[in-house]
Scaffold this active site. Structure first.
Site, PDB file in Angstrom:
ATOM      1  N   GLU A  56     -12.616 -35.886  19.506  1.00  0.00           N
ATOM      2  CA  GLU A  56     -13.488 -37.059  19.405  1.00  0.00           C
ATOM      3  C   GLU A  56     -14.039 -37.253  17.996  1.00  0.00           C
ATOM      4  O   GLU A  56     -14.190 -38.376  17.520  1.00  0.00           O
ATOM      5  CB  GLU A  56     -14.649 -36.946  20.406  1.00  0.00           C
ATOM      6  CG  GLU A  56     -14.206 -36.979  21.870  1.00  0.00           C
ATOM      7  CD  GLU A  56     -13.662 -35.628  22.370  1.00  0.00           C
ATOM      8  OE1 GLU A  56     -13.774 -34.617  21.640  1.00  0.00           O
ATOM      9  OE2 GLU A  56     -13.134 -35.588  23.496  1.00  0.00           O
ATOM     10  N   ASP A 101     -16.733 -34.643  39.154  1.00  0.00           N
ATOM     11  CA  ASP A 101     -16.610 -33.793  37.965  1.00  0.00           C
ATOM     12  C   ASP A 101     -17.907 -33.053  37.630  1.00  0.00           C
ATOM     13  O   ASP A 101     -17.896 -32.074  36.902  1.00  0.00           O
ATOM     14  CB  ASP A 101     -16.174 -34.630  36.747  1.00  0.00           C
ATOM     15  CG  ASP A 101     -14.674 -34.903  36.744  1.00  0.00           C
ATOM     16  OD1 ASP A 101     -13.953 -34.229  37.502  1.00  0.00           O
ATOM     17  OD2 ASP A 101     -14.236 -35.781  35.988  1.00  0.00           O
ATOM     18  N   ARG A 133     -14.967 -50.409  33.670  1.00  0.00           N
ATOM     19  CA  ARG A 133     -13.989 -49.861  32.717  1.00  0.00           C
ATOM     20  C   ARG A 133     -12.658 -50.602  32.789  1.00  0.00           C
ATOM     21  O   ARG A 133     -11.918 -50.655  31.804  1.00  0.00           O
ATOM     22  CB  ARG A 133     -13.780 -48.364  32.945  1.00  0.00           C
ATOM     23  CG  ARG A 133     -13.143 -48.006  34.267  1.00  0.00           C
ATOM     24  CD  ARG A 133     -13.185 -46.506  34.507  1.00  0.00           C
ATOM     25  NE  ARG A 133     -12.918 -46.177  35.897  1.00  0.00           N
ATOM     26  CZ  ARG A 133     -11.831 -45.541  36.319  1.00  0.00           C
ATOM     27  NH1 ARG A 133     -10.897 -45.188  35.469  1.00  0.00           N
ATOM     28  NH2 ARG A 133     -11.678 -45.265  37.589  1.00  0.00           N
ATOM     29  N   SER A 158      -8.285 -42.988  31.914  1.00  0.00           N
ATOM     30  CA  SER A 158      -9.614 -43.150  32.516  1.00  0.00           C
ATOM     31  C   SER A 158     -10.385 -44.294  31.881  1.00  0.00           C
ATOM     32  O   SER A 158     -11.031 -45.081  32.560  1.00  0.00           O
ATOM     33  CB  SER A 158     -10.426 -41.855  32.370  1.00  0.00           C
ATOM     34  OG  SER A 158      -9.770 -40.785  33.006  1.00  0.00           O
ATOM     35  N   PHE A 170     -18.806 -37.613  26.139  1.00  0.00           N
ATOM     36  CA  PHE A 170     -18.230 -37.083  24.888  1.00  0.00           C
ATOM     37  C   PHE A 170     -18.354 -38.061  23.726  1.00  0.00           C
ATOM     38  O   PHE A 170     -18.340 -37.656  22.571  1.00  0.00           O
ATOM     39  CB  PHE A 170     -16.744 -36.746  25.107  1.00  0.00           C
ATOM     40  CG  PHE A 170     -16.488 -35.938  26.354  1.00  0.00           C
ATOM     41  CD1 PHE A 170     -17.286 -34.842  26.653  1.00  0.00           C
ATOM     42  CD2 PHE A 170     -15.478 -36.276  27.239  1.00  0.00           C
ATOM     43  CE1 PHE A 170     -17.066 -34.096  27.804  1.00  0.00           C
ATOM     44  CE2 PHE A 170     -15.259 -35.542  28.395  1.00  0.00           C
ATOM     45  CZ  PHE A 170     -16.056 -34.446  28.684  1.00  0.00           C
ATOM     46  N   ARG A 206     -17.207 -45.821  36.183  1.00  0.00           N
ATOM     47  CA  ARG A 206     -15.998 -45.434  36.899  1.00  0.00           C
ATOM     48  C   ARG A 206     -15.797 -46.198  38.206  1.00  0.00           C
ATOM     49  O   ARG A 206     -14.696 -46.667  38.480  1.00  0.00           O
ATOM     50  CB  ARG A 206     -16.044 -43.932  37.183  1.00  0.00           C
ATOM     51  CG  ARG A 206     -14.822 -43.476  37.961  1.00  0.00           C
ATOM     52  CD  ARG A 206     -14.949 -42.021  38.388  1.00  0.00           C
ATOM     53  NE  ARG A 206     -13.761 -41.606  39.128  1.00  0.00           N
ATOM     54  CZ  ARG A 206     -13.776 -40.767  40.149  1.00  0.00           C
ATOM     55  NH1 ARG A 206     -14.903 -40.228  40.549  1.00  0.00           N
ATOM     56  NH2 ARG A 206     -12.659 -40.440  40.755  1.00  0.00           N
ATOM     57  N   HIS A 224     -17.203 -44.090  32.260  1.00  0.00           N
ATOM     58  CA  HIS A 224     -17.729 -43.094  33.198  1.00  0.00           C
ATOM     59  C   HIS A 224     -19.181 -42.749  32.878  1.00  0.00           C
ATOM     60  O   HIS A 224     -19.604 -41.603  32.966  1.00  0.00           O
ATOM     61  CB  HIS A 224     -16.859 -41.833  33.201  1.00  0.00           C
ATOM     62  CG  HIS A 224     -15.450 -42.075  33.674  1.00  0.00           C
ATOM     63  ND1 HIS A 224     -14.595 -42.968  33.054  1.00  0.00           N
ATOM     64  CD2 HIS A 224     -14.755 -41.553  34.699  1.00  0.00           C
ATOM     65  CE1 HIS A 224     -13.440 -42.990  33.681  1.00  0.00           C
ATOM     66  NE2 HIS A 224     -13.501 -42.153  34.686  1.00  0.00           N
TER      67      HIS A 224
END
Lengths: 281, 318
Positions: free
Chosen positions: B60, B121, B12, B39, B85, B171, B113
């Protein structure tokens, strides 16, 4: 305000065009024996006033970069949309008879670039206002003064994405480039909107920071005036809430939920054409 | 800000560097985030080009629609969020507003991620469906880079096409596999090890596990080819066919469920050409909280499991 790209026709002429558009709508749906007449007929005055007197466009140059965009967010109202495009000169009215048939560019729900003038794909509700934000942001970046006119249905206002976009338009200061129009006909797929999911379009848009202009959506002069007012520079984005009657112009379709997505038979078509010829009372 | 060649970096982290490269190359980029830019790392691009970046809040679906509008007006639109998402929250918008207009609109989705290595999470943030969803959108290219350099080049590569694309980033920091001399191409796999008994085809964080598995197998006298199949769609058919013809057994390894991702794409090529025994390594259940490296062990996304899958596939050779 007139420009070479706006037809600027009289209210009487707009009414004549509206008659032709209504006749196309019922003929197309009858020929296809499917489609959405109710929410097409309710939006006719909005569409005709917009396409002839307000939308900066050039049917001979559908890709003209500086054109205003008309975005049909209520993407099932294709009989209305295609009839407007044909009458305005984007393509021949001969194409209309192919609506919803195999090989026709006139798909059941609007399909971007399938025919000249179709600016976005629709059919899954709630997406037009977001699309307009992207178009408007790009126009601002590129120094083009084109605007987006987005037509929403009132049933469509159930979709959460509409409100994601409604809060974003004022946040991004795009009120000078995006004008929303709500066809408030009070009926959605399963029945009367107040029984399916009650909305308060004018209050809701006001709550999201818009200036709301309300009008009788079948009074051509009032609609034309409302769209002129919506075009005037204002610090807030503007939403025209047009109070309309689903199926307007055809007595047996008016305010009748069953004609949201049903075609008339041959006898009903003849009645419809005769009534449309007489004009709105 | 020129891209580093870190020995250890998250894929990322490459996203903003790829965007900067594109702007430098004259591509008319606009990038959008949905309140996860710290993120996805999109904010780093926003700091350099505030006029080319926007955040739309936690919305989104709206982000996808805005990107479609930008693309329709000629921009190269990038959108980024967690892979859980994007596409998980906005699949319908991707389908209707982006994929269905003729040829697809010029919208690039970056799902960060990806997989279970988002870690603590837990399952709601752990995407094990994104590749299935995105490979199902007809005009989309789908790419899962394995390290920083490949991720940077993948962002540049998709930005230079006009097709819609999905790039999955991760991530955790992962070791560098490639240097600046590497040349990523959409649809072209990269052979990391030659081998003759079995081919280990991996993507993303599992590429490193596949290389280690090949070491284990070498100790047993098994010669394992290792292929980094970063592009899931369009899949590198020639590399899969060559692997089947020359090694006779295939293992796929991915940080994703085994339906609809890398394994499915490879299996289809084999079924259509040279059927060969095949084993699938993936995550076929929902996730749980934990440190990312603990989770790799918990879900058996390990060199040992890849090596065992290779032995199983080899045992089924006829």
């Amino acid at each position: 305000m007139s420009s070479p790209t706006i037809a600027s026709v009289s209210v009487d002429e707009l009414r004549d065009i509206a008659k032709r558009v209504r006749a196309h709508i019922v003929r197309m749906v009858a020929a296809a024996q499917s489609g959405h007449p109710g929410g097409s007929l309710s939006a006719v005055e909005l569409g005709v006033s917009l396409f002839w007197n307000h939308l900066r466009c050039d049917p001979s140059r559908p890709d003209w970069p500086d054109r205003d965009r008309f975005l049909l967010s209520k993407g099932h109202a294709t009989p209305f949309y295609y009839s407007l495009l044909a009458e305005r000169g984007y393509f021949s009215t001969d194409l209309l008879s192919g609506f919803r048939t195999l090989g026709s560019p006139l798909q059941g729900h609007a399909s971007m670039n399938a025919a000249p003038g179709i600016e976005m794909s629709g059919g899954s509700l709630g997406q037009g206002l977001s699309f307009a934000i992207g178009q408007a942001k790009a126009a601002r970046m590129d120094g083009r003064d084109s605007r987006c006119w987005v037509l929403l249905g009132d049933g469509e206002l159930n979709e959460g994405q509409v409100w994601e976009a409604a809060m974003a338009v004022p946040h991004f200061g795009l009120g000078d480039r995006i004008i929303a129009m709500v066809d408030r006909n009070g009926i959605q797929n399963d029945g009367f909107a107040d029984t399916i999911m009650r909305t308060h379009p004018a209050d809701m848009f006001r709550g999201f920071g818009w200036q709301v202009i309300e009008c009788d959506g079948h009074d051509m002069a009032a609609v034309d005036q409302a769209l002129s007012e919506a075009e005037r520079p204002h610090e807030k984005p503007r939403c025209v809430v047009a109070y309309t009657i689903k199926g307007r112009g055809v007595s047996y379709m008016e305010n009748n939920p069953s004609f949201h997505g049903k075609a008339p038979n041959a006898d009903q078509l003849a009645t419809a054409i005769a009534e449309i010829e007489l004009g709105l009372k | 800000m020129s891209a580093p060649t870190p020995t250890s970096a998250a894929t990322r982290e490459a996203y903003p560097f790829g965007l900067l490269d594109l702007v430098e190359a004259g591509v008319d980029v606009v990038a959008i985030d949905a309140d996860l830019s710290v993120s996805t790392m999109g904010y780093q691009f926003g700091e350099k080009h505030p006029d080319r970046w926007m955040t739309v809040g936690v919305a989104e679906a709206n982000m996808v629609g805005i990107a479609a509008g930008l693309a329709a007006a000629g921009k190269t639109a990038f959108i980024a969020s967690f892979a859980a998402f994007l596409p998980g929250r906005c699949f319908d918008q991707l389908r209707t507003s982006v994929a269905q207009p003729k040829g697809g609109l010029n919208v690039k989705c970056v799902g960060s991620h990806g997989g279970i290595t988002v870690g603590e999470d837990g399952m709601s943030a752990q995407a094990v469906e994104d590749l299935s969803l995105m490979t199902s959108l007809i005009p989309f290219d789908v790419i899962v880079p394995a390290d920083f350099e490949e991720a940077r080049q993948a962002i540049v590569a998709v930005g230079k096409t006009t097709r819609p694309a999905y790039v999955r980033t991760g991530r955790p920091k992962v070791p560098a596999i490639y240097g600046r001399d590497y040349r990523f191409e959409i649809g072209r796999s990269n052979k990391l090890r030659e081998g003759s008994d079995v081919t280990l085809i991996a993507c993303g964080i599992l590429v490193e596990a596949a290389v280690k598995a090949a070491d284990f197998l070498a100790n047993e006298g098994i010669s394992a080819r290792v292929v980094n199949m970063a592009t899931i769609k369009p899949i590198d058919r020639e590399a899969v066919i060559a692997a089947a013809r020359e090694t006779g057994a295939i293992v796929t390894a991915e940080e994703h469920q085994t339906t609809g991702g890398l394994g499915s794409a490879v299996a289809r090529v084999l079924a259509e050409t040279i059927p060969a025994p095949m084993s699938f390594v993936g995550v076929d259940r929902y996730g749980t909280s934990g440190k990312w490296d603990e989770l790799l062990g918990y879900f058996e996304l390990t060199p040992a499991r890849v090596a065992q899958a290779a032995r199983d596939a080899i045992a089924r050779k006829r």
